[in-house]
Design an enzyme around this catalytic site. Structure first.
Site, mmCIF file in Angstrom:
data_model
loop_
_atom_site.group_PDB
_atom_site.id
_atom_site.type_symbol
_atom_site.label_atom_id
_atom_site.label_comp_id
_atom_site.label_asym_id
_atom_site.label_seq_id
_atom_site.Cartn_x
_atom_site.Cartn_y
_atom_site.Cartn_z
ATOM 1 N N ASN A 53 -99.649 1.590 38.966
ATOM 2 C CA ASN A 53 -98.282 1.632 38.446
ATOM 3 C C ASN A 53 -97.687 0.243 38.612
ATOM 4 O O ASN A 53 -97.501 -0.225 39.740
ATOM 5 C CB ASN A 53 -97.471 2.673 39.230
ATOM 6 C CG ASN A 53 -96.056 2.811 38.723
ATOM 7 O OD1 ASN A 53 -95.559 1.985 37.963
ATOM 8 N ND2 ASN A 53 -95.385 3.866 39.164
ATOM 9 N N ASN A 80 -99.662 -6.190 28.934
ATOM 10 C CA ASN A 80 -99.598 -5.381 27.723
ATOM 11 C C ASN A 80 -98.907 -4.039 27.919
ATOM 12 O O ASN A 80 -98.373 -3.473 26.968
ATOM 13 C CB ASN A 80 -101.030 -5.147 27.208
ATOM 14 C CG ASN A 80 -101.087 -4.096 26.124
ATOM 15 O OD1 ASN A 80 -100.695 -4.322 24.988
ATOM 16 N ND2 ASN A 80 -101.576 -2.914 26.474
ATOM 17 N N SER A 132 -93.150 -8.081 20.871
ATOM 18 C CA SER A 132 -93.078 -7.227 19.687
ATOM 19 C C SER A 132 -92.188 -7.899 18.645
ATOM 20 O O SER A 132 -91.283 -8.663 18.990
ATOM 21 C CB SER A 132 -92.486 -5.857 20.046
ATOM 22 O OG SER A 132 -92.154 -5.113 18.880
ATOM 23 N N TYR A 145 -85.888 -1.306 24.299
ATOM 24 C CA TYR A 145 -87.194 -1.891 23.980
ATOM 25 C C TYR A 145 -87.045 -3.331 23.485
ATOM 26 O O TYR A 145 -87.788 -4.225 23.905
ATOM 27 C CB TYR A 145 -87.880 -1.029 22.922
ATOM 28 C CG TYR A 145 -89.302 -1.422 22.615
ATOM 29 C CD1 TYR A 145 -90.332 -1.098 23.494
ATOM 30 C CD2 TYR A 145 -89.633 -2.082 21.441
ATOM 31 C CE1 TYR A 145 -91.645 -1.429 23.218
ATOM 32 C CE2 TYR A 145 -90.943 -2.417 21.146
ATOM 33 C CZ TYR A 145 -91.947 -2.085 22.039
ATOM 34 O OH TYR A 145 -93.250 -2.422 21.744
ATOM 35 N N LYS A 149 -88.667 -6.773 25.150
ATOM 36 C CA LYS A 149 -89.633 -7.590 24.423
ATOM 37 C C LYS A 149 -89.101 -9.001 24.147
ATOM 38 O O LYS A 149 -89.871 -9.967 24.132
ATOM 39 C CB LYS A 149 -90.050 -6.893 23.123
ATOM 40 C CG LYS A 149 -90.847 -5.609 23.364
ATOM 41 C CD LYS A 149 -92.059 -5.850 24.264
ATOM 42 C CE LYS A 149 -92.916 -4.624 24.470
ATOM 43 N NZ LYS A 149 -94.101 -4.880 25.307
#
Length: 239
Positions: A53, A80, A132, A145, A149
């Protein structure tokens, strides 16, 4: 082989893009530790699965200690691992925000903080953060998100400066994929994916191997003069 003699750690390495990266590295001669929250098996002895984790700093410290003891060094870190918890901002809960921040941003920080100084000690290394297209251009319903990113791009640029101090050849870059044909994407209906394809100059989704190829370049000595860079691998997508 481009990574012969290298030891690589790939988070989120059990599936999707992370698995493609792990397998590509192994084919190029690297010994790979594929870190993931789930057990992973591979067809090659060059890849070892390790359940971890990345929000658990004590577990990370133990992992790094064991890895260095077993292999002698860590040359490549690919950050990743990531999750999504999507919602419009007026419907996004604090738990949804915190969960994504903890894994996608703090988890990346945790891994780099544990491994980057080791790379400085051995005098070389390559860290690649998987960002991303959403981190570059934003996207509806993905405030959490997108923040993470964009953050990993900024951290890679910062680490490129920090870890190269004292003459260490530690390079830090990021790769920003567009929409990719992973198992998760295969469950998305065409009515959702068709507009994405239409906004992509190459008219299609990417393949995990295409992202892995870009990461391989940044991990290898072929990119020895590339650092502090974000490489967009999105087929020309503009959200």
């Amino acid at each position: 082989m481009r990574l012969e003699g290298k030891v690589a750690v790939v988070t989120g390495g059990a599936q999707g893009i992370g698995r493609a990266i792990s397998e590509t590295f192994a084919k190029e001669g690297a010994k790979v530790i594929a870190v993931d929250m789930q057990e992973a098996t591979f067809d090659t002895e060059m890849i070892k699965g390790y359940k971890l984790n990345i929000t658990d700093r004590d577990a990370i410290a133990k992992f790094v200690e064991e890895t260095v003891a077993s292999y002698g060094h860590i040359d490549i870190l690919v950050n990743n691992a990531g999750i999504t918890r999507d919602a419009l901002i007026n419907k996004m809960t604090e738990d949804m925000w915190d969960m994504v921040i903890n894994v996608n941003l703090k988890g990346v920080f945790n891994m780099a903080q544990a491994i980057g100084p080791h790379m400085m000690e051995i005098g070389k290394g390559s860290i690649i953060n998987i960002a991303s297209v959403v981190g570059e251009f934003g996207n509806v319903g993905q405030s959490n998100y997108a923040a993470t990113k964009a953050g990993v791009i900024g951290m890679a640029k910062t680490w490129a400066k920090e870890f190269a101090r004292k003459g260490a050849a530690v390079r830090c870059n990021s790769v920003a994929p567009g929409y990719v044909n992973t198992d998760m994407m295969k469950t998305v209906p065409d009515k959702v994916l068709d507009p994405i394809r239409q906004k992509t100059m190459l008219g299609r989704l990417g393949e995990p191997q295409e992202i892995a190829n870009a990461v391989l370049f940044l991990a290898s000595d072929e990119s020895s003069f590339v650092t502090g860079h974000n490489l967009s691998v999105n087929g020309g997508l503009r959200l």
